[in-house]
Design an enzyme around this catalytic site. Structure first.
Site, PDB file in Angstrom:
ATOM      1  N   GLY A 158      76.016 -17.931   7.358  1.00  0.00           N
ATOM      2  CA  GLY A 158      75.470 -16.712   7.962  1.00  0.00           C
ATOM      3  C   GLY A 158      76.548 -15.662   8.149  1.00  0.00           C
ATOM      4  O   GLY A 158      77.729 -15.923   7.924  1.00  0.00           O
TER       5      GLY A 158
ATOM      6  N   GLY B   2      77.758 -12.440  10.846  1.00  0.00           N
ATOM      7  CA  GLY B   2      77.556 -11.748  12.117  1.00  0.00           C
ATOM      8  C   GLY B   2      78.549 -10.621  12.254  1.00  0.00           C
ATOM      9  O   GLY B   2      79.348 -10.365  11.357  1.00  0.00           O
ATOM     10  N   GLY B   3      78.509  -9.938  13.398  1.00  0.00           N
ATOM     11  CA  GLY B   3      79.405  -8.810  13.639  1.00  0.00           C
ATOM     12  C   GLY B   3      80.871  -9.214  13.615  1.00  0.00           C
ATOM     13  O   GLY B   3      81.744  -8.430  13.283  1.00  0.00           O
TER      14      GLY B   3
ATOM     15  N   GLY C  52      82.217 -11.547  11.699  1.00  0.00           N
ATOM     16  CA  GLY C  52      82.609 -12.210  10.462  1.00  0.00           C
ATOM     17  C   GLY C  52      81.599 -13.254  10.034  1.00  0.00           C
ATOM     18  O   GLY C  52      80.557 -13.426  10.658  1.00  0.00           O
ATOM     19  N   ALA C  53      81.945 -13.956   8.950  1.00  0.00           N
ATOM     20  CA  ALA C  53      81.010 -14.903   8.353  1.00  0.00           C
ATOM     21  C   ALA C  53      81.239 -16.305   8.903  1.00  0.00           C
ATOM     22  O   ALA C  53      82.331 -16.648   9.331  1.00  0.00           O
ATOM     23  CB  ALA C  53      81.173 -14.889   6.846  1.00  0.00           C
TER      24      ALA C  53
ATOM     25  N   LYS D 276      83.923 -20.186  11.582  1.00  0.00           N
ATOM     26  CA  LYS D 276      83.759 -18.734  11.691  1.00  0.00           C
ATOM     27  C   LYS D 276      85.084 -18.070  11.332  1.00  0.00           C
ATOM     28  O   LYS D 276      86.126 -18.406  11.904  1.00  0.00           O
ATOM     29  CB  LYS D 276      83.349 -18.353  13.120  1.00  0.00           C
ATOM     30  CG  LYS D 276      83.214 -16.847  13.298  1.00  0.00           C
ATOM     31  CD  LYS D 276      82.676 -16.487  14.656  1.00  0.00           C
ATOM     32  CE  LYS D 276      81.201 -16.770  14.717  1.00  0.00           C
ATOM     33  NZ  LYS D 276      80.568 -16.208  15.915  1.00  0.00           N
TER      34      LYS D 276
ATOM     35  N   ASP E 196      75.228 -12.963  24.315  1.00  0.00           N
ATOM     36  CA  ASP E 196      74.477 -12.727  23.073  1.00  0.00           C
ATOM     37  C   ASP E 196      73.461 -13.848  22.837  1.00  0.00           C
ATOM     38  O   ASP E 196      73.420 -14.441  21.764  1.00  0.00           O
ATOM     39  CB  ASP E 196      75.430 -12.582  21.881  1.00  0.00           C
ATOM     40  CG  ASP E 196      74.744 -11.921  20.668  1.00  0.00           C
ATOM     41  OD1 ASP E 196      73.675 -11.283  20.863  1.00  0.00           O
ATOM     42  OD2 ASP E 196      75.256 -12.061  19.549  1.00  0.00           O
TER      43      ASP E 196
END
Length: 295
Positions: free
Chosen positions: A9, A11-12, A14-15, A31, A131
């Protein structure tokens, strides 16, 4: 280094990749902090390490645990437990694709009870998540892969969290906002104002989305979403799910209150109330309430 096998996936921050830890022979999720972020914001790397340390000290069977944080030829990465299963967000998408509005109430409550147990471990260590949303709740599969274990759900992405005593978040001023639609009004206004009641708001918003198929606040643009979160009432859950129990509807209304003081104060209070809703639901259906025990 850890060989990265597949991208899971983006996200903000990084991957996230799937990998096998060479020494531990364990499946892990990794991550990676992107090069451009690390080079543009030199302070980010230090915060990346500091916040990985915050995340690593919070241990719970209902949290995706952080195992390591490291650097390899200028690439900074966080090593986390890999959960065989699906996110609550992807499970919700599958149900919607099959024409279902959302999850059965019992399943949605079981997922949020488990995730709130993970949140309680964080709050007990003075860590605010900031989050919480269906995509950040992982539901493991049974050993044979046949069933999703709702009562064993795990809250993920504590790597974006911060200690209550640190004003700055590793995600910086911008991304620290969290996710529009799930974010409390005070958090949208200023990320540094996000305390435990903001997490309670987001868990309520996640439960609302699991039941209704969408977050409680929407709009065509970010500004519209923030405006409705701050000023407009959410549609009562019964407008989407008329059969929802009165107890769950009332709890959602309190979690989604505009003012932090009007919400359940923290994960401990929220957990008690979610469990009461689940017990009431079991009594209504006449079945014995069987909590899922997680060892």
């Amino acid at each position: 280094g850890i060989p990265l096998v597949a991208k899971l996936g983006q996200g903000g921050m990084g991957a996230v990749y799937y990998g096998i830890h060479p020494r531990l022979r364990l499946e892990v999720a990794v991550k990676v902090l992107p090069f451009h972020l690390a080079s543009q914001q030199p302070g980010l790397v230090e915060r990346f390490f500091r916040e990985a340390q915050i995340a690593a000290k919070v241990q719970s069977p209902n949290l995706v645990n952080v195992k390591d944080v490291n650097e390899d030829t200028g690439l900074f990465y966080l090593v986390m437990e890999y959960v065989h299963g699906a996110s609550a967000g992807s499970y919700l998408k599958q149900l919607k694709a099959a024409g279902r509005p959302g999850l059965p109430e019992a399943e949605a409550l079981d997922i949020c009870i488990a995730a709130t147990q993970g949140l309680l471990a964080a709050h007990s260590e003075g860590v605010v998540h900031r989050d919480i949303k269906p995509d950040n709740i992982m539901i493991p599969r049974s050993k044979d892969g046949a069933a999703l274990l709702f009562g064993a759900a795990k809250l993920a992405d504590l790597g974006l969290a911060r200690g209550e005593d640190t004003a700055q978040s590793l995600t910086g001023q911008h991304a620290a906002l969290g996710t529009p639609g799930y974010m409390a009004p005070e958090q949208a206004d200023d990320a540094r104002k996000a305390g435990r009641p903001a997490d309670v708001f987001s868990m309520g918003a996640a439960l609302y989305a699991l039941l209704s198929g969408k977050p409680p606040f929407g709009g065509e643009s970010l500004m519209q979403i923030f405006f409705s979160t701050a000023t407009k009432p959410h549609a009562p859950i019964q407008t989407h799910r008329p059969e929802a129990s009165a107890a769950t509807a009332a709890l959602l209304d309190r979690c989604l209150a505009k003012h932090p003081a009007e919400r359940p104060a923290d994960a401990a209070v929220l957990l008690d109330e979610l469990r009461a809703c689940r017990k009431g639901l079991a009594a209504l259906s006449g079945s014995g309430f069987q909590p899922t025990l997680v060892n």
